[in-house]
Design a protein around this motif. Structure first.
Motif, PDB file in Angstrom:
ATOM      1  N   HIS A 174      42.459  48.801  69.616  1.00 56.55           N
ATOM      2  CA  HIS A 174      43.048  48.909  70.947  1.00 56.55           C
ATOM      3  C   HIS A 174      44.561  48.711  70.858  1.00 56.55           C
ATOM      4  CE1 HIS A 174      39.279  49.242  73.036  1.00 56.55           C
ATOM      5  NE2 HIS A 174      38.806  48.193  72.390  1.00 56.55           N
ATOM      6  N   ASP A 222      45.100  49.164  76.163  1.00 52.23           N
ATOM      7  CA  ASP A 222      45.223  50.629  76.149  1.00 52.23           C
ATOM      8  C   ASP A 222      45.702  51.150  77.505  1.00 52.23           C
ATOM      9  OD1 ASP A 222      44.232  50.865  73.495  1.00 52.23           O
ATOM     10  OD2 ASP A 222      42.193  50.636  74.250  1.00 52.23           O
ATOM     11  N   LEU A 253      44.911  52.909  70.008  1.00 50.87           N
ATOM     12  CA  LEU A 253      44.088  53.890  70.716  1.00 50.87           C
ATOM     13  C   LEU A 253      44.819  54.374  71.962  1.00 50.87           C
ATOM     14  CD1 LEU A 253      41.442  55.415  71.241  1.00 50.87           C
ATOM     15  CD2 LEU A 253      40.549  53.341  72.334  1.00 50.87           C
ATOM     16  N   THR A 278      38.877  59.178  67.134  1.00 54.76           N
ATOM     17  CA  THR A 278      39.934  58.256  67.563  1.00 54.76           C
ATOM     18  C   THR A 278      39.338  56.959  68.083  1.00 54.76           C
ATOM     19  OG1 THR A 278      41.336  60.135  68.163  1.00 54.76           O
ATOM     20  CG2 THR A 278      41.918  58.003  69.085  1.00 54.76           C
ATOM     21  N   GLU A 279      38.292  57.082  68.901  1.00 57.42           N
ATOM     22  CA  GLU A 279      37.644  55.893  69.452  1.00 57.42           C
ATOM     23  C   GLU A 279      37.080  54.997  68.357  1.00 57.42           C
ATOM     24  OE1 GLU A 279      35.830  55.969  73.817  1.00 57.42           O
ATOM     25  OE2 GLU A 279      34.766  57.265  72.410  1.00 57.42           O
ATOM     26  N   GLN A 280      36.555  55.603  67.315  1.00 53.03           N
ATOM     27  CA  GLN A 280      35.888  54.835  66.269  1.00 53.03           C
ATOM     28  C   GLN A 280      36.862  54.186  65.287  1.00 53.03           C
ATOM     29  OE1 GLN A 280      32.772  56.961  64.248  1.00 53.03           O
ATOM     30  NE2 GLN A 280      31.908  57.802  66.137  1.00 53.03           N
ATOM     31  N   PHE A 318      37.435  59.099  76.898  1.00 55.70           N
ATOM     32  CA  PHE A 318      37.921  57.728  76.727  1.00 55.70           C
ATOM     33  C   PHE A 318      37.673  56.832  77.940  1.00 55.70           C
ATOM     34  CE2 PHE A 318      40.656  60.185  73.804  1.00 55.70           C
ATOM     35  CZ  PHE A 318      40.327  59.535  72.625  1.00 55.70           C
ATOM     36  N   MET A 343      38.387  52.117  76.046  1.00 57.41           N
ATOM     37  CA  MET A 343      39.709  51.599  76.382  1.00 57.41           C
ATOM     38  C   MET A 343      39.592  50.214  77.017  1.00 57.41           C
ATOM     39  SD  MET A 343      41.714  54.943  77.941  1.00 57.41           S
ATOM     40  CE  MET A 343      43.169  53.976  78.319  1.00 57.41           C
TER      41      MET A 343
END
Length: 525
Positions: free
Chosen positions: A317, A5, A320, A311-313, A150, A1
């Motif tokens: 931003h 975010d 996310l 989700t992170e990949q 996250f 993040m």
């Protein structure tokens, strides 16, 4: 993040608090706080009913099931809920609404002292509140698990952050705040879910994998089968029966959505909307989870971190942050609605039995008690949440499926079937015996028998046996020892008679509850 975010997340929390402050103006008495004064439009009731059934468990526990087994996560979870709510829209929603409009109660369990007796009501009240503490604790642990993925905050810090924000808006604004925030959370969920769906489709296209071709990939072998592993036919049937009771009032918070509408007809329409959403929308949410083995490698054995890693990949931003807000919105929707339901049950059903002062609460003191109870319940559930991954509770999905589904049945059977004419012969003896035997069956199947069976008792029997025992005994004892007195029959006829005007059955006065007179009308301090 990154900063963008965090800005999205903090902005979301600010809006939730603002809605709570605005809703405070619409809460003048206990009825407003717990049932929105019966003024909630059917479409808002339906969306609120739908949203209050979600939590971050879907993105952790059920994401793990989707990662490991595939589409069975939909077939054995949201599909039974959709079918159960659709059945309940005709069977339970209008009758639950008449509890408020005709018996003038503010708690789903308040009518039980007249339908059965005080002892039965108190047994269901206290066991229901204790179960809800464990249930909501699992939800806090689920969202804290995602938050840790996250942001790196600890589990306990995540629980404290989400619980504190939720406590502010639902304590200030009551059910109105819950419903309005759930409407906003539905919009956020819509945007976040579609964003994630599109991101996964694009990523699969980059790998030259189409939708139908994906199921032929080795990583998804067997994932297109609806009933696999521990989630077989018996589990599906048991879960359908459990969700029929749970999502139509057995877990209390959904019952409040039916009670909050202006008429039985509106309660039925709201339930149908919720059922339709449960049938269609989870497919969009689950699709990325079904594809997750093609895109990420889960670090946890149960795959519960797969959705967070994906989700992170995949998301930039800003988006996310929106998806993370979606995680929060699910959990806060369910936990705030549960807190309001338990506050209603305690202040209306438990406190008046424990204290004479509680029986004398007026409009102002009743509202204060409701808000204090909401905070206390949230605090207790957050405390239990810190123990979710202990040897006692094990992992999140174990708590939600085994503990909650297994223990809900014995509580919900007397509450929900007590509304229906075919079960009018079942009285206090049937209700108490079925409740106690169901709880004992849960302990027996999940512990002594489970310990002595090679490989343990299959999950479908762990969750279905307690409900089956309660159901059989409730019906059987009702026929062997009928207790259908005139007063009890009058209660049943009141909630079963069609019509909202002069043709409706006359209300049956209840024992004076907290904060009101014999019909629940708030009294002045």
């Amino acid at each position: 993040m990154n900063g963008l975010d965090w800005a999205v997340l903090i902005g979301y929390f600010g809006v939730m608090v603002a809605i709570g402050v605005w809703s405070h103006k619409r809460v003048d008495n206990v009825s407003d706080f717990f049932t929105a004064g019966g003024k909630m439009p059917w479409w808002l009731s339906g969306i609120s009913h739908h949203m209050s059934g979600y939590s971050a468990v879907m993105f952790t526990g059920y994401a793990g099931i989707a990662y490991t087994y595939g589409v069975t996560s939909f077939v054995t979870w949201s599909f039974p809920i959709a079918l159960g709510v659709a059945i309940g829209s005709k069977l339970f929603a209008p009758r639950v609404n008449r509890l408020r409009s005709r018996l003038h109660v503010a708690s789903p369990l308040e009518y039980l002292k007249n339908r059965y007796d005080l002892k039965t009501q108190q047994a269901l009240v206290w066991s229901g509140m204790l179960l809800k503490i464990v249930d909501v604790a699992a939800k806090w642990a689920a969202i804290a698990t995602l938050l840790s993925v996250f942001t790196g905050v600890t589990l306990n810090q995540g629980i404290l952050i989400t619980g504190a924000i939720t406590a502010v808006y639902c304590t200030i604004g009551g059910l109105w705040a819950d419903a309005l925030t759930e409407l906003g959370q539905f919009v956020i969920q819509l945007l976040a879910g579609i964003s994630m769906f599109v991101a996964v489709v694009l990523k699969l296209n980059d790998k030259n994998i189409g939708f139908f071709d994906a199921w032929n990939q080795p990583a998804l072998h067997g994932h297109d089968k609806g009933l696999v592993g521990p989630y077989g036919t018996v589990f599906l049937l048991a879960f359908l029966f459990i969700k029929l009771f749970e999502y139509n009032g057995g877990m209390l918070n959904q019952a409040q959505r039916y009670m909050a509408t202006g008429s039985p007809r509106e309660a039925e329409r709201g339930a149908r909307l919720s059922a339709a959403l449960w049938l269609v929308w989870p497919v969009v949410l689950f699709f990325p989870m079904w594809m997750s083995p093609l895109l990420v490698h889960a670090q946890k054995p149960d795959g519960s971190d797969s959705y967070g890693l994906m989700t992170e990949q995949l998301l930039p931003h800003g988006l996310l942050g929106l998806v993370i807000v979606g995680f929060f919105s699910h959990t806060m929707a369910m936990c705030s609605s549960d807190a309001n339901a338990i506050a209603a049950v305690f202040t209306r059903d438990a406190a008046p039995v424990l204290s004479r002062r509680a029986r004398e609460w007026g409009q102002r003191s009743g509202l204060i008690a409701a808000r204090v109870t909401t905070v206390v319940f949230l605090g207790l559930s957050m405390t239990v949440a810190t123990q979710i991954n202990s040897p006692t509770f094990k992992d999140i999905i174990t708590v939600v499926i085994k503990w909650v589904a297994g223990l809900m049945g014995p509580i919900a059977i007397p509450m929900m079937l007590g509304l229906l004419r075919p079960f009018r012969r079942s009285g206090p003896t049937a209700a108490l015996t079925s409740w106690a035997a169901g709880l004992f069956a849960f302990w027996l199947v999940n512990y002594p028998i489970n310990w002595n069976v090679d490989g343990g008792v299959p999950l479908q029997y762990q969750v279905s046996v307690p409900l089956a025992v309660s159901l059989v005994l409730y019906i059987l004892i009702g026929y062997l020892k009928p207790e259908d007195t005139p007063d009890r029959l009058a209660i049943i006829e009141t909630v079963n008679t069609d019509g909202d005007g002069a043709t409706a059955a006359a209300p049956v006065p209840a024992q004076a509850p907290a904060g009101g007179d014999a019909l629940g009308t708030p009294v002045k301090d």
